[in-house]
Design a protein around this motif. Structure first.
Motif, PDB file in Angstrom:
ATOM      1  N   SER A  47       0.863  -1.172  -0.019  1.00  0.00           N
ATOM      2  CA  SER A  47      -0.146   0.057  -0.095  1.00  0.00           C
ATOM      3  C   SER A  47       0.704   1.147   0.008  1.00  0.00           C
ATOM      4  O   SER A  47       0.542   2.136  -0.590  1.00  0.00           O
ATOM      5  CB  SER A  47      -0.748   0.017   1.374  1.00  0.00           C
ATOM      6  N   GLU A  48       1.926   1.245   0.719  1.00  0.00           N
ATOM      7  CA  GLU A  48       2.823   2.412   1.006  1.00  0.00           C
ATOM      8  C   GLU A  48       3.474   2.626  -0.602  1.00  0.00           C
ATOM      9  O   GLU A  48       3.689   3.677  -1.184  1.00  0.00           O
ATOM     10  CB  GLU A  48       3.914   2.184   1.839  1.00  0.00           C
ATOM     11  N   LEU A  49       3.895   1.470  -1.101  1.00  0.00           N
ATOM     12  CA  LEU A  49       4.645   1.550  -2.328  1.00  0.00           C
ATOM     13  C   LEU A  49       3.642   1.959  -3.551  1.00  0.00           C
ATOM     14  O   LEU A  49       4.168   2.846  -4.469  1.00  0.00           O
ATOM     15  CB  LEU A  49       5.420   0.284  -2.829  1.00  0.00           C
ATOM     16  N   LEU A  50       2.533   1.676  -3.464  1.00  0.00           N
ATOM     17  CA  LEU A  50       1.510   2.297  -4.507  1.00  0.00           C
ATOM     18  C   LEU A  50       1.251   3.823  -4.547  1.00  0.00           C
ATOM     19  O   LEU A  50       1.352   4.517  -5.351  1.00  0.00           O
ATOM     20  CB  LEU A  50       0.036   1.498  -4.105  1.00  0.00           C
ATOM     21  N   GLU A  51       1.298   4.237  -3.125  1.00  0.00           N
ATOM     22  CA  GLU A  51       1.381   5.822  -2.715  1.00  0.00           C
ATOM     23  C   GLU A  51       2.495   6.369  -3.295  1.00  0.00           C
ATOM     24  O   GLU A  51       2.490   7.319  -4.194  1.00  0.00           O
ATOM     25  CB  GLU A  51       0.985   5.974  -1.431  1.00  0.00           C
ATOM     26  N   GLU A  52       3.646   5.851  -3.142  1.00  0.00           N
ATOM     27  CA  GLU A  52       4.953   6.287  -3.542  1.00  0.00           C
ATOM     28  C   GLU A  52       5.104   6.142  -5.026  1.00  0.00           C
ATOM     29  O   GLU A  52       5.435   7.271  -5.593  1.00  0.00           O
ATOM     30  CB  GLU A  52       5.821   5.401  -2.820  1.00  0.00           C
ATOM     31  N   ALA A  56       5.544   9.340  -7.668  1.00  0.00           N
ATOM     32  CA  ALA A  56       6.633   9.287  -8.521  1.00  0.00           C
ATOM     33  C   ALA A  56       6.367   9.713  -9.876  1.00  0.00           C
ATOM     34  O   ALA A  56       6.904  10.355 -10.583  1.00  0.00           O
ATOM     35  CB  ALA A  56       7.444   8.318  -8.427  1.00  0.00           C
ATOM     36  N   LEU A  57       5.172   9.113 -10.276  1.00  0.00           N
ATOM     37  CA  LEU A  57       4.650   9.442 -11.664  1.00  0.00           C
ATOM     38  C   LEU A  57       4.088  10.682 -11.804  1.00  0.00           C
ATOM     39  O   LEU A  57       4.255  11.295 -12.912  1.00  0.00           O
ATOM     40  CB  LEU A  57       3.267   8.399 -11.920  1.00  0.00           C
ATOM     41  N   ASP A  58       3.464  11.251 -10.725  1.00  0.00           N
ATOM     42  CA  ASP A  58       3.111  12.666 -10.852  1.00  0.00           C
ATOM     43  C   ASP A  58       4.363  13.749 -11.112  1.00  0.00           C
ATOM     44  O   ASP A  58       4.197  14.826 -11.331  1.00  0.00           O
ATOM     45  CB  ASP A  58       2.198  13.103  -9.847  1.00  0.00           C
ATOM     46  N   ASN A  59       5.459  13.207 -10.602  1.00  0.00           N
ATOM     47  CA  ASN A  59       6.621  14.166 -10.402  1.00  0.00           C
ATOM     48  C   ASN A  59       7.476  14.146 -11.559  1.00  0.00           C
ATOM     49  O   ASN A  59       8.178  13.055 -11.963  1.00  0.00           O
ATOM     50  CB  ASN A  59       7.237  13.958  -9.084  1.00  0.00           C
ATOM     51  N   GLN A  60       7.460  15.207 -12.441  1.00  0.00           N
ATOM     52  CA  GLN A  60       8.412  15.076 -13.644  1.00  0.00           C
ATOM     53  C   GLN A  60       9.696  15.115 -13.393  1.00  0.00           C
ATOM     54  O   GLN A  60      10.403  14.522 -14.267  1.00  0.00           O
ATOM     55  CB  GLN A  60       7.952  16.355 -14.369  1.00  0.00           C
ATOM     56  N   GLY A  61      10.031  15.380 -12.170  1.00  0.00           N
ATOM     57  CA  GLY A  61      11.411  15.316 -11.928  1.00  0.00           C
ATOM     58  C   GLY A  61      12.054  14.051 -11.302  1.00  0.00           C
ATOM     59  O   GLY A  61      13.259  14.082 -10.927  1.00  0.00           O
ATOM     60  N   THR A  62      11.293  12.919 -11.328  1.00  0.00           N
ATOM     61  CA  THR A  62      11.679  11.843 -10.660  1.00  0.00           C
ATOM     62  C   THR A  62      12.717  11.230 -11.761  1.00  0.00           C
ATOM     63  O   THR A  62      12.334  10.991 -12.985  1.00  0.00           O
ATOM     64  CB  THR A  62      10.489  10.796 -10.628  1.00  0.00           C
ATOM     65  N   LEU A  64      15.206   8.497 -13.693  1.00  0.00           N
ATOM     66  CA  LEU A  64      15.086   7.014 -14.214  1.00  0.00           C
ATOM     67  C   LEU A  64      15.488   5.984 -13.238  1.00  0.00           C
ATOM     68  O   LEU A  64      15.040   5.028 -12.996  1.00  0.00           O
ATOM     69  CB  LEU A  64      15.982   6.998 -15.422  1.00  0.00           C
ATOM     70  N   ASP A  65      16.656   6.495 -12.559  1.00  0.00           N
ATOM     71  CA  ASP A  65      17.182   5.701 -11.399  1.00  0.00           C
ATOM     72  C   ASP A  65      16.341   5.052 -10.211  1.00  0.00           C
ATOM     73  O   ASP A  65      16.127   4.212  -9.785  1.00  0.00           O
ATOM     74  CB  ASP A  65      18.594   5.876 -10.938  1.00  0.00           C
ATOM     75  N   ASP A  66      15.720   6.420  -9.730  1.00  0.00           N
ATOM     76  CA  ASP A  66      14.540   6.316  -8.842  1.00  0.00           C
ATOM     77  C   ASP A  66      13.303   5.498  -9.391  1.00  0.00           C
ATOM     78  O   ASP A  66      12.856   4.648  -8.679  1.00  0.00           O
ATOM     79  CB  ASP A  66      14.130   7.817  -8.438  1.00  0.00           C
ATOM     80  N   MET A  67      12.850   5.689 -10.618  1.00  0.00           N
ATOM     81  CA  MET A  67      11.980   4.848 -10.932  1.00  0.00           C
ATOM     82  C   MET A  67      12.472   3.370 -11.156  1.00  0.00           C
ATOM     83  O   MET A  67      11.299   2.391 -10.558  1.00  0.00           O
ATOM     84  CB  MET A  67      11.328   5.215 -12.484  1.00  0.00           C
ATOM     85  N   ARG A  68      13.617   3.121 -11.382  1.00  0.00           N
ATOM     86  CA  ARG A  68      14.040   1.773 -11.584  1.00  0.00           C
ATOM     87  C   ARG A  68      14.107   1.156  -9.998  1.00  0.00           C
ATOM     88  O   ARG A  68      13.495  -0.008 -10.077  1.00  0.00           O
ATOM     89  CB  ARG A  68      15.411   1.603 -11.990  1.00  0.00           C
ATOM     90  N   GLY A  69      14.272   1.755  -9.229  1.00  0.00           N
ATOM     91  CA  GLY A  69      14.373   1.229  -7.716  1.00  0.00           C
ATOM     92  C   GLY A  69      12.836   1.052  -7.377  1.00  0.00           C
ATOM     93  O   GLY A  69      12.749  -0.006  -6.566  1.00  0.00           O
ATOM     94  N   LEU A  70      12.221   1.940  -7.625  1.00  0.00           N
ATOM     95  CA  LEU A  70      10.711   1.822  -7.112  1.00  0.00           C
ATOM     96  C   LEU A  70       9.924   0.631  -7.977  1.00  0.00           C
ATOM     97  O   LEU A  70       9.377  -0.046  -7.268  1.00  0.00           O
ATOM     98  CB  LEU A  70       9.803   3.191  -7.609  1.00  0.00           C
ATOM     99  N   VAL A  71      10.206   0.315  -9.103  1.00  0.00           N
ATOM    100  CA  VAL A  71       9.755  -0.831 -10.015  1.00  0.00           C
ATOM    101  C   VAL A  71      10.337  -1.953  -9.525  1.00  0.00           C
ATOM    102  O   VAL A  71       9.561  -2.898  -9.238  1.00  0.00           O
ATOM    103  CB  VAL A  71      10.096  -0.494 -11.446  1.00  0.00           C
ATOM    104  N   LYS A  72      11.451  -2.025  -8.770  1.00  0.00           N
ATOM    105  CA  LYS A  72      12.101  -3.160  -8.422  1.00  0.00           C
ATOM    106  C   LYS A  72      11.328  -3.617  -7.082  1.00  0.00           C
ATOM    107  O   LYS A  72      10.831  -4.544  -6.512  1.00  0.00           O
ATOM    108  CB  LYS A  72      13.329  -3.169  -7.874  1.00  0.00           C
TER     109      LYS A  72
END
Length: 102
Positions: A47-52, A56-62, A64-72
């Motif tokens: 649930s916390e990861l879904l919110e995060e 992250a998707l709403d933040n244009q400044g996220t 690619l490395d942060d997104m990869r970590g989040l996807v993992k």
């Protein structure tokens, strides 16, 4: 709740990623309560990861490395939630609330 002589799939894996099972007919036993508690933690984490992820998707400044970590992390959480859904779906299939349990 497992029926007698039925194994409960636990919410963690054993060596080499193999499933772990519990053989008990005591849903209030130590291992059953431990498994229930771990399932609750895993669902809370998902649930916390879904919110995060939404943030992250709403933040244009996220980055690619942060997104990869989040996807993992989301992949691991999805694996846990899928296992819990499998456990609970299986329990629902084997448990008929119309049948007396005593």
């Amino acid at each position: 709740m497992t029926t007698p002589n039925e194994l409960r799939l636990l919410p963690w894996s054993g060596p080499e990623g193999k499933p772990c099972y519990l053989s008990t007919d005591d849903p209030d036993g130590y291992m059953s309560r431990l498994a229930d508690g771990i399932e609750a933690i895993q669902l809370g984490t998902a649930s916390e990861l879904l919110e995060e992820a939404s943030e992250a998707l709403d933040n244009q400044g996220t980055s690619l490395d942060d997104m990869r970590g989040l996807v993992k992390e989301l992949t691991g959480a999805l694996r846990d939630v899928y296992r819990i859904a499998t456990i609970r779906g299986h329990l629902r299939e084997t448990y008929d609330p119309r049948e007396p349990t005593c």
